[in-house]
Write an enzyme that holds these catalytic residues in place. Sequence first.
Site, mmCIF file in Angstrom:
data_model
loop_
_atom_site.group_PDB
_atom_site.id
_atom_site.type_symbol
_atom_site.label_atom_id
_atom_site.label_comp_id
_atom_site.label_asym_id
_atom_site.label_seq_id
_atom_site.Cartn_x
_atom_site.Cartn_y
_atom_site.Cartn_z
ATOM 1 N N ASP A 314 0.820 -1.205 0.000
ATOM 2 C CA ASP A 314 0.000 0.000 0.000
ATOM 3 C C ASP A 314 0.860 1.263 0.000
ATOM 4 O O ASP A 314 1.912 1.325 0.637
ATOM 5 C CB ASP A 314 -0.888 -0.015 1.248
ATOM 6 N N GLU A 367 1.136 -0.533 -5.148
ATOM 7 C CA GLU A 367 0.187 0.548 -5.403
ATOM 8 C C GLU A 367 1.025 1.820 -5.491
ATOM 9 O O GLU A 367 1.339 2.441 -4.477
ATOM 10 C CB GLU A 367 -0.848 0.651 -4.276
#
Length: 634
Positions: A314, A367
Amino acid sequence: MNQVQPHSLFTDFDIDLFKAGKHFQLYEKLGAHLIEVDGVKGVYFAVWAPSARSVSVVGDFNFWVQGEHQLNVRWDESGIWEGFIPGIDKGTTYKYKIQSNNGGLITEKADPFALYCEHPPHTASVIWDLDYKWKDSKWMEIRKDKNGLDKPFSVYEVHLGSWKRNAEGKFLTYVELADQLVSYVKETGFTHVEFMPIMEYPYDPSWGYQLVGYFAPTSRFGKPQDFMLLVDKLHQAGIGVILDWVPSHFPDDAHGLGFFDGSNLYEHPDRRKGYHPDWKSLVFNYGRNEVRSFLISNAIFWLKQYHVDGLRVDAVASMLYLDYSRKEGEWEPNIFGGRENLDTISFLIDFNEAVYANFPDVQTIAEESTSFPMVSRPTFLGGLGFGMKWMMGWMHDTLQYFAKESVYRKYHQNDITFSMTYAFTENFMLPLSHDEVVYGKHSIQGRMPGDEWQRFANLRLLYGYMFTHPGAKLLFMGSEFGQTSEWNFEGSLDWHLLQYGFHDGIKKCITDLNALYKSYPALYEKQFSAEGFEWINYSDNENSVLAYIRKGNKEKENLIVVCNMTPVVHDNYRIGLPRKGKLTEIFNSDNEEYNGSGVSNSKPIKIEATPWNGREFSAEIILAPLGISVFKFS
C-alpha cells in the site's frame, strides 16, 4: 507463580543479522513463544526496547502488576529484553510495561510480534500458537503455474467486514467466509482474492490501513487458525490469496509501535520523514536496520505461516518521495539534492529480493501512482523488484472517458487510447479498487451515463474493455453485480440487487469475462509485453470505435476485439484483418442473457481479400450498441 528465568532463543548469529537488517524470520525469536525449559512449560518473551530502563510482562496472570515479571536485557547491546516465565499457557493476555530512560516515562505496549490480539477496543496481546494442519498441498505444488506473469490474474478485492453480514447485521467469521466467500469467488471465476488489511487494527473507519498488530490477523472475525482455514479453503478451490500489506505508516495509538520505548524506535525521529500529514500517522524509519528486519520478517511471516500467494504493498508513492503531501520547507532533499527517499528505495529492493528469494512463486504488487521508473523491473536491472504495479493512469482515464455521454466521446478518443503508449513500461494491473467507490466518487455503475439500459450497457462495455486490455485485472467487491451505491464499510453489499435483471446480467457478464480470460491464452500469455497487442484501428473517433488484436504464443489463437462506445448499431462495420479464414464471435456484451438487446454476430463471418485499415484482408461485422465483441479465427 515463579519469576522470570534467564533463557534465550537468540544465537550470536541472530543478533548479527538483526543489527545488519538481514534477519527475516524475527518472528521465530521476538514475541511470546510457548516452549518447555527443563521439563517446565511456559512462555519465552523477547522484545526490542533499547531505550528502556526496565521491561516487565504484565497480564491477567499477575493482575497487571509492574515489576512482578521483569525481563532481562541482553549483554550484547542489541536492546533486546528477554526471559522465560513458567506456568503461563495459551490464551493468556499480556502487555509489556516499559519504563524509559527518557525521564522515567512508563507505558504499556502491546507486543509488536503478538500472534493474536484481543478484540478491539481491547488492546492486550494474547499468547497463542500457529498449530494448524494444512490441506492445500496440491495448490502449493502448482502455485507457480497459477501465479505466473504469463497466467490469467483476475483479482476480487474484498473488505471482510462489509462483504456480507449475517441476519443480525454482524460480521461473518473467518469460518463462515470459508464457506460463503469461497463458493462465491469460485462461481464468479476470479483467480485470486485480495483482502484489504486483515492485520489487527484498532479503528474500523481506517478500513484496516492503520495497523497495530502486524503479525496477528484481526480477532474481529475469529482466531488465527480460523483465518488459516479461510486461506486453506480458497487454495483447495484453486483460488490464490493476496494480502494488503502496509509498511508505509502506522498509527500513534498508545499501545502501538509509536514512541515504543520512550524513543523514536520504529518511526523516523525527523518529523519531516517520520510523520504522514495525510493520515496523521507515523512513518517507519527505513534507514534503521532493525526496523528493516521487522518489516521484511513480517512480509515473510504471512507468506510462510499463512501460505499467502502475494502482497499488495500500500501507498508506495508516499514512501518513495520525501516531498509527498508536503509543502516547500516541510521536507529535506536527499544527499544528491533530489526528492527520492533513498532509504525507502533500498528497503523496497531488500524486501522484494528477500520475498522472491524465499518464495519465487508469489507476487508482490505495488500501489504506486507516479511515474517512478522500473517499479516492476528486476533489481539486477536497476528496478525496485515488484512483480506488478497498479496502472492508476489507466483507471483514471478510463473512468473519466466512460463517465462522458456517448455523443461527446468522439472528442476524447485519445483519452481511451492513451494507455497503450505506456502499457508495457511496467507489469501493470488494471485496478477498479475500493478507492474509486468512496468519498462522493459514486459506485462504478453510478458513474455510467444515460438511461438505465445505457448505464448497464456502458458498464458491461467497460468491463469487456478492461478484460481485453493488456494487464492483470482487479475489481472491488460489489462492482461485479453493479452495486449502485458507494461502498459503506459499516454494512453489507446490496445483495438484494441480484434479483433484478440488469444486476444479475452484470454478474453473469463478469463470470463469462473471467472464463474468457482464463480460456484464451492470447489474453494473458503476453499481457505485459508489446508483442501481445496490436491496433487494427484506433482513429475512428467519428464512430467512437476501437479495434485491436490480442496475441498469445500461437498466432492461430490470436483474438480480435472491437468496442463500440456509442449506442448506435453498425450493421456492416468493416475491419482490417491479418489473415484469411473466418471469424467466430466468442463474447458479446450485448448478450440477452446479460439483459442486453441481443445484437450479435450469430454466424461465422467470412474474411474477404479486401484491403482495409492498411491490411490485405477484412470482414464486415455487426457492432452492438455500447457493446464489445471478441472474435476468434476459425
